[in-house]
Design a protein around this motif. Sequence first.
Motif, PDB file in Angstrom:
ATOM      1  N   ARG A   1      12.051   1.505  13.305  1.00  0.00           N
ATOM      2  CA  ARG A   1      12.090   0.086  12.903  1.00  0.00           C
ATOM      3  C   ARG A   1      11.817  -0.862  14.084  1.00  0.00           C
ATOM      4  NH1 ARG A   1      17.320  -2.680  13.211  1.00  0.00           N
ATOM      5  NH2 ARG A   1      16.709  -3.801  11.319  1.00  0.00           N
ATOM      6  N   TYR A   2      12.004  -0.365  15.329  1.00  0.00           N
ATOM      7  CA  TYR A   2      11.730  -1.183  16.514  1.00  0.00           C
ATOM      8  C   TYR A   2      10.301  -1.013  17.035  1.00  0.00           C
ATOM      9  CZ  TYR A   2      16.800  -1.650  16.630  1.00  0.00           C
ATOM     10  OH  TYR A   2      18.104  -1.924  16.299  1.00  0.00           O
ATOM     11  N   LEU A   3       9.521  -0.177  16.368  1.00  0.00           N
ATOM     12  CA  LEU A   3       8.165   0.122  16.823  1.00  0.00           C
ATOM     13  C   LEU A   3       7.105  -0.441  15.903  1.00  0.00           C
ATOM     14  CD1 LEU A   3       8.733   3.865  17.813  1.00  0.00           C
ATOM     15  CD2 LEU A   3       9.070   1.820  19.209  1.00  0.00           C
ATOM     16  N   SER A   4       7.515  -1.075  14.814  1.00  0.00           N
ATOM     17  CA  SER A   4       6.552  -1.649  13.875  1.00  0.00           C
ATOM     18  C   SER A   4       7.173  -2.860  13.193  1.00  0.00           C
ATOM     19  CB  SER A   4       6.164  -0.598  12.827  1.00  0.00           C
ATOM     20  OG  SER A   4       5.245  -1.129  11.898  1.00  0.00           O
ATOM     21  N   SER A   5       6.397  -3.958  13.108  1.00  0.00           N
ATOM     22  CA  SER A   5       6.845  -5.221  12.486  1.00  0.00           C
ATOM     23  C   SER A   5       8.064  -5.809  13.188  1.00  0.00           C
ATOM     24  CB  SER A   5       7.148  -5.013  10.985  1.00  0.00           C
ATOM     25  OG  SER A   5       5.992  -4.592  10.299  1.00  0.00           O
ATOM     26  N   GLN A   6       8.207  -5.516  14.461  1.00  0.00           N
ATOM     27  CA  GLN A   6       9.327  -6.045  15.231  1.00  0.00           C
ATOM     28  C   GLN A   6       8.917  -7.349  15.937  1.00  0.00           C
ATOM     29  OE1 GLN A   6       7.203  -3.967  16.332  1.00  0.00           O
ATOM     30  NE2 GLN A   6       7.129  -3.799  18.551  1.00  0.00           N
ATOM     31  N   VAL A   7       9.905  -8.054  16.451  1.00  0.00           N
ATOM     32  CA  VAL A   7       9.665  -9.219  17.290  1.00  0.00           C
ATOM     33  C   VAL A   7       9.742  -8.773  18.747  1.00  0.00           C
ATOM     34  CG1 VAL A   7      10.508 -11.492  18.014  1.00  0.00           C
ATOM     35  CG2 VAL A   7      10.603 -10.842  15.599  1.00  0.00           C
ATOM     36  N   VAL A   8       8.719  -9.082  19.524  1.00  0.00           N
ATOM     37  CA  VAL A   8       8.749  -8.807  20.956  1.00  0.00           C
ATOM     38  C   VAL A   8       9.200 -10.082  21.664  1.00  0.00           C
ATOM     39  CG1 VAL A   8       7.417  -8.175  22.999  1.00  0.00           C
ATOM     40  CG2 VAL A   8       6.959  -7.037  20.818  1.00  0.00           C
ATOM     41  N   LEU A   9      10.364 -10.032  22.260  1.00  0.00           N
ATOM     42  CA  LEU A   9      10.975 -11.204  22.910  1.00  0.00           C
ATOM     43  C   LEU A   9      10.845 -11.055  24.422  1.00  0.00           C
ATOM     44  CD1 LEU A   9      12.726 -13.780  22.932  1.00  0.00           C
ATOM     45  CD2 LEU A   9      14.742 -12.309  22.698  1.00  0.00           C
ATOM     46  N   VAL A  10      10.083 -11.949  25.039  1.00  0.00           N
ATOM     47  CA  VAL A  10       9.866 -11.916  26.491  1.00  0.00           C
ATOM     48  C   VAL A  10      10.869 -12.833  27.172  1.00  0.00           C
ATOM     49  CG1 VAL A  10       8.250 -12.347  28.368  1.00  0.00           C
ATOM     50  CG2 VAL A  10       7.424 -11.406  26.204  1.00  0.00           C
TER      51      VAL A  10
ATOM     52  N   VAL B   1       3.453  -3.459  30.077  1.00  0.00           N
ATOM     53  CA  VAL B   1       4.786  -3.808  29.578  1.00  0.00           C
ATOM     54  C   VAL B   1       4.741  -4.112  28.083  1.00  0.00           C
ATOM     55  CG1 VAL B   1       6.721  -5.414  29.797  1.00  0.00           C
ATOM     56  CG2 VAL B   1       5.501  -4.645  31.839  1.00  0.00           C
ATOM     57  N   LEU B   2       3.772  -4.932  27.666  1.00  0.00           N
ATOM     58  CA  LEU B   2       3.655  -5.254  26.245  1.00  0.00           C
ATOM     59  C   LEU B   2       3.228  -4.027  25.440  1.00  0.00           C
ATOM     60  CD1 LEU B   2       2.050  -8.830  26.270  1.00  0.00           C
ATOM     61  CD2 LEU B   2       4.428  -8.189  25.885  1.00  0.00           C
ATOM     62  N   ILE B   3       2.445  -3.156  26.043  1.00  0.00           N
ATOM     63  CA  ILE B   3       2.060  -1.917  25.354  1.00  0.00           C
ATOM     64  C   ILE B   3       3.298  -1.069  25.088  1.00  0.00           C
ATOM     65  CG2 ILE B   3       0.845   0.285  25.650  1.00  0.00           C
ATOM     66  CD1 ILE B   3      -1.342  -1.311  27.148  1.00  0.00           C
ATOM     67  N   GLN B   4       4.188  -0.986  26.091  1.00  0.00           N
ATOM     68  CA  GLN B   4       5.426  -0.230  25.923  1.00  0.00           C
ATOM     69  C   GLN B   4       6.318  -0.853  24.841  1.00  0.00           C
ATOM     70  OE1 GLN B   4       6.771   2.653  26.978  1.00  0.00           O
ATOM     71  NE2 GLN B   4       4.759   3.094  27.845  1.00  0.00           N
ATOM     72  N   ALA B   5       6.240  -2.178  24.691  1.00  0.00           N
ATOM     73  CA  ALA B   5       7.019  -2.860  23.652  1.00  0.00           C
ATOM     74  C   ALA B   5       6.360  -2.743  22.282  1.00  0.00           C
ATOM     75  CB  ALA B   5       7.207  -4.326  24.019  1.00  0.00           C
ATOM     76  N   HIS B   6       5.244  -1.991  22.212  1.00  0.00           N
ATOM     77  CA  HIS B   6       4.499  -1.755  20.971  1.00  0.00           C
ATOM     78  C   HIS B   6       4.008  -3.062  20.352  1.00  0.00           C
ATOM     79  CE1 HIS B   6       5.252   2.687  20.239  1.00  0.00           C
ATOM     80  NE2 HIS B   6       5.979   2.420  21.317  1.00  0.00           N
ATOM     81  N   ILE B   7       3.382  -3.876  21.216  1.00  0.00           N
ATOM     82  CA  ILE B   7       2.881  -5.171  20.758  1.00  0.00           C
ATOM     83  C   ILE B   7       1.786  -5.005  19.706  1.00  0.00           C
ATOM     84  CG2 ILE B   7       1.072  -5.408  22.519  1.00  0.00           C
ATOM     85  CD1 ILE B   7       3.438  -8.215  21.400  1.00  0.00           C
ATOM     86  N   ALA B   8       1.072  -3.886  19.729  1.00  0.00           N
ATOM     87  CA  ALA B   8      -0.038  -3.669  18.792  1.00  0.00           C
ATOM     88  C   ALA B   8       0.428  -3.644  17.345  1.00  0.00           C
ATOM     89  CB  ALA B   8      -0.771  -2.370  19.136  1.00  0.00           C
ATOM     90  N   ARG B   9       1.698  -3.302  17.119  1.00  0.00           N
ATOM     91  CA  ARG B   9       2.220  -3.215  15.740  1.00  0.00           C
ATOM     92  C   ARG B   9       3.317  -4.242  15.484  1.00  0.00           C
ATOM     93  NH1 ARG B   9       3.891   2.906  15.049  1.00  0.00           N
ATOM     94  NH2 ARG B   9       4.210   2.218  12.885  1.00  0.00           N
ATOM     95  N   ALA B  10       3.485  -5.182  16.428  1.00  0.00           N
ATOM     96  CA  ALA B  10       4.563  -6.170  16.307  1.00  0.00           C
ATOM     97  C   ALA B  10       4.208  -7.269  15.318  1.00  0.00           C
ATOM     98  CB  ALA B  10       4.873  -6.769  17.670  1.00  0.00           C
ATOM     99  N   ARG B  11       5.230  -7.904  14.796  1.00  0.00           N
ATOM    100  CA  ARG B  11       5.041  -9.026  13.880  1.00  0.00           C
ATOM    101  C   ARG B  11       4.870 -10.333  14.646  1.00  0.00           C
ATOM    102  NH1 ARG B  11       9.837  -9.957   9.724  1.00  0.00           N
ATOM    103  NH2 ARG B  11       8.919  -8.028   8.906  1.00  0.00           N
TER     104      ARG B  11
END
Length: 571
Positions: A424-433, A483-493
């Motif tokens: 659930r943290y790897l898809s449709s998640q919010v990436v908060l910087v 860093v954003l790649i590790q946060a799975h930005i490609a699948r983030a909401r």
Amino acid sequence: MPHNVSLINTIAAGLGLALILGFLAIKIRLPALVGYLLAGVIIGPFTPGFVADAEIAAQLSEIGVMLLMFGVGLHFSLDDLLAVRRIALPGALVQIAAATLMGMGLAWWWDWPVGAALVFGLALSVASTVVLLRALETLNLLDSFTGRVAVGWLVVEDLAMVLVLVLLPPLAGVLGGNGGGSADVMTLLKTVGFTLLQVGIFVALMLVVGRRVFPWILWQVTRTASRELFTLCVVAAAVSIAFGAAALFGVSFALGAFFAGMVMRESEFSHRAAEESLPLRDAFAVLFFVSVGMLFDPHVLVERPFQVLAVVAVIVVGKSLAAAALVMLFRYPLQMALTISASLAQIGEFSFILVALGRSLGLLPAEGQSLVLAGALISISINPLIFGASAPLSNWLLKRSAFARKLEQRDDPLAELPMGTHERYLSSQVVLVGYGRVGRRIAAALAEQGLPYVIAEENREIVERLREQGTVAVFGNAAEPSVLIQAHIARARMLVVAVPESMDIRRMIETARTLNPEIEVVVRSHNEEEARLLEQEHAGTVFLGEQELAQAMVRHVLARAARPGSAGAHG
């Protein structure tokens, strides 16, 4: 003239000449402070013509240091200081030791006695408060994590130098000076203990009593609606507390003013206090650079050119390499290591105090004072250039050096999400910087709603703490694509940027949009022009601090005013 006007002469000549030479320096693409330093050389005692009062100039520059450190304290909370303690404390102490040994090595090569070598090495080890803060403010780094580490590092250096200044007199006799004081172990232990007790009492008073008293005083003055009294209160607090700290507790002026600003920060008027003191801070900071120039004897450049070059090499190259290596050892990025090392590649006010004390105790020869001053003048002059070169140097090293890339990409468990991270943290998640004051509130709101989020934060200690609490977080500067790649930005909401560094925001957005063209972006800004530019570039939804505050107040006012029975309501 019927009365002594050396104070007026010094201020008029110093500021007037600094204005002219600072303007000319900028015109030929040099930092303005080079002009300020040259102004001091021209009106100093070692050049022909008018000679200003060096003692008065030095006292005026001390006021500049007080006001500058007070201003930093207004933006720097105790939490900020504690957040960087794990890198700033050991980093500053090890860097002081390394630079001191390098300076002592030079002194021994020149056949100086051990006492002279020690004072000389210590004088080369400590950076200038004014130069560091000027550089961080110019690059808008003061409120960044890197800026907080640099300021924390500086605070530790100041505390260490306070202890050194107390210990030198009793040690002077055994070091070959004329101190004549007892240097037995018990005396030294008592001296150290008493000094630490004094500093501890001062800090405790400021944090326990000052945090309540000084904001209350500022509020009482504000109620008078007098702008003059408010400005007077701010300046009086900065100078008086700094003087009291030095007179009663043996703490330096700079450190006393810094803690005064930290406790004054508890007031809701701290932002206004910073703005009101800004013109005075700038004017007196200029006088600081002028006073440094006045101490410099240009003849040393002709008489001892190779010794001057060796001193500058220790300050600019030796200290920088030591600081960069320490930051990298703590597993922080190369860019941060180069920025920290650049900020410390100069010496200043504490160095002058140390050499003056060393001379008075008969430890340091006259040539030592001249070499330290030459090193200070040259390192301060070129420091902005070193700062400007840090980012291009980082990029060049990462492109050309396999070793630099290996260091940057070394195996770091905090730079990657754990293998067992829930889907659930790897898809449709919010990436908060960013997990500062704004980021913490956003994270709390997301958690309350049960929405998944991943935090990207460049403070290693915060990431460690979040991981221990079970929060999904990745360590690193989100301006770096990895860093954003590790946060799975490609699948983030959504990407939410809760840090104020405008230069990095664009790189974050570019990476996010490249990997996820449909991602929604939300950013914060404190600058109206910057917010407008970001919106024009279609960066996403931009929240301007003052604008959002005004809108929230408008909503509250309208809602209250429209309620039946409210004061002023009709019908």
